[in-house]
Scaffold this active site. Structure first.
Site, PDB file in Angstrom:
ATOM      1  N   GLU A  60      38.205  45.843  50.584  1.00 49.45           N
ATOM      2  CA  GLU A  60      39.428  46.140  49.823  1.00 49.45           C
ATOM      3  C   GLU A  60      39.177  46.079  48.335  1.00 49.45           C
ATOM      4  O   GLU A  60      38.140  45.572  47.878  1.00 49.45           O
ATOM      5  CB  GLU A  60      40.511  45.118  50.196  1.00 49.45           C
ATOM      6  CG  GLU A  60      40.077  43.678  49.892  1.00 49.45           C
ATOM      7  CD  GLU A  60      41.109  42.617  50.227  1.00 49.45           C
ATOM      8  OE1 GLU A  60      41.741  42.713  51.299  1.00 49.45           O
ATOM      9  OE2 GLU A  60      41.266  41.688  49.408  1.00 49.45           O
ATOM     10  N   HIS A  62      41.853  45.777  44.523  1.00 56.04           N
ATOM     11  CA  HIS A  62      43.211  45.563  44.007  1.00 56.04           C
ATOM     12  C   HIS A  62      43.127  45.189  42.538  1.00 56.04           C
ATOM     13  O   HIS A  62      42.044  44.878  42.027  1.00 56.04           O
ATOM     14  CB  HIS A  62      43.923  44.461  44.810  1.00 56.04           C
ATOM     15  CG  HIS A  62      43.025  43.341  45.252  1.00 56.04           C
ATOM     16  ND1 HIS A  62      42.459  42.458  44.366  1.00 56.04           N
ATOM     17  CD2 HIS A  62      42.547  42.979  46.488  1.00 56.04           C
ATOM     18  CE1 HIS A  62      41.702  41.591  45.032  1.00 56.04           C
ATOM     19  NE2 HIS A  62      41.717  41.893  46.328  1.00 56.04           N
ATOM     20  N   HIS A  66      39.804  37.707  41.896  1.00 54.71           N
ATOM     21  CA  HIS A  66      39.504  36.530  42.707  1.00 54.71           C
ATOM     22  C   HIS A  66      38.387  35.755  42.017  1.00 54.71           C
ATOM     23  O   HIS A  66      37.491  36.368  41.445  1.00 54.71           O
ATOM     24  CB  HIS A  66      38.894  36.899  44.071  1.00 54.71           C
ATOM     25  CG  HIS A  66      39.779  37.615  45.019  1.00 54.71           C
ATOM     26  ND1 HIS A  66      41.015  37.178  45.401  1.00 54.71           N
ATOM     27  CD2 HIS A  66      39.570  38.752  45.727  1.00 54.71           C
ATOM     28  CE1 HIS A  66      41.519  38.009  46.293  1.00 54.71           C
ATOM     29  NE2 HIS A  66      40.669  38.980  46.503  1.00 54.71           N
ATOM     30  N   HIS A 100      35.286  44.778  47.491  1.00 58.24           N
ATOM     31  CA  HIS A 100      34.648  43.544  47.962  1.00 58.24           C
ATOM     32  C   HIS A 100      34.858  43.344  49.452  1.00 58.24           C
ATOM     33  O   HIS A 100      35.877  43.753  50.021  1.00 58.24           O
ATOM     34  CB  HIS A 100      35.130  42.327  47.169  1.00 58.24           C
ATOM     35  CG  HIS A 100      36.621  42.155  47.126  1.00 58.24           C
ATOM     36  ND1 HIS A 100      37.404  42.895  46.284  1.00 58.24           N
ATOM     37  CD2 HIS A 100      37.462  41.330  47.810  1.00 58.24           C
ATOM     38  CE1 HIS A 100      38.675  42.533  46.450  1.00 58.24           C
ATOM     39  NE2 HIS A 100      38.747  41.588  47.383  1.00 58.24           N
ATOM     40  N   CYS A 114      38.804  30.593  47.716  1.00 55.94           N
ATOM     41  CA  CYS A 114      39.205  31.752  46.911  1.00 55.94           C
ATOM     42  C   CYS A 114      40.479  31.427  46.147  1.00 55.94           C
ATOM     43  O   CYS A 114      41.494  31.057  46.727  1.00 55.94           O
ATOM     44  CB  CYS A 114      39.424  32.954  47.828  1.00 55.94           C
ATOM     45  SG  CYS A 114      40.002  34.432  46.960  1.00 55.94           S
TER      46      CYS A 114
HETATM   47 MN    MN Z   1      40.651  40.707  47.875  1.00 59.29          MN
END
Ligand code: MN
Length: 150
Positions: A60, A62, A66, A100, A114
């Protein structure tokens, strides 16, 4: 507040692991424990994800970032168009819109912490075209097909 870690079961006292429904197209054998769910002065979530041997997190990207620390085991991580070997102690920063994925493909579990903003956008999965583009790199293709050597 202290939350004790149970090393044998990889669980924190009083925190229920959320077991993702298996969906080999998106993720496989992943559980999540939310260790911290935000407070008025710290609007972040601190989570522990555990990928069982042979499993993988979703591929994914976005807008939100992170920061990740590998906590248990080993495996591989795709960051952008780079495949990296990762093991406990390694620290990763995932930039906005960087593709990632984490894979427990090295004969072990892969557990990672995370940190994420509580207020964040929804992950986007690659289109068939984007996936084909990524797979032009042989290392990325091997990673995505789960055929990297241990
Ligand atoms: Mn992610």
């Amino acid at each position: 507040m202290l939350c004790k870690f149970d090393e044998k079961n990889n669980r924190w006292d009083g925190i229920e692991p959320h077991i993702y429904k298996e969906n080999p197209g998106v993720f496989l054998d992943v559980t999540k424990q939310i260790l911290f769910d935000g407070a008025a002065d710290l609007s972040v979530q601190f989570r522990y994800f555990q990928v069982e041997q042979g499993g993988f997190s979703s591929l994914e990207h976005h807008e939100h970032m992170h920061v990740v620390m590998i906590f248990k085991g080993k495996g591989h991580a795709l960051l952008g168009n780079q495949v990296h070997e990762v093991k406990a102690g390694d620290f990763l920063t995932i930039a906005p819109w960087q593709w990632h994925q984490f894979r427990a493909d090295a004969g072990d579990i892969l557990g990672f912490l995370c940190l994420v903003n509580k207020d964040r956008d929804i992950p986007v999965y690659p289109t068939e075209e984007e996936l084909a583009e990524m797979k032009k790199d042989p290392a990325v293709e091997k990673f995505l097909e789960g055929t990297l050597p241990d």
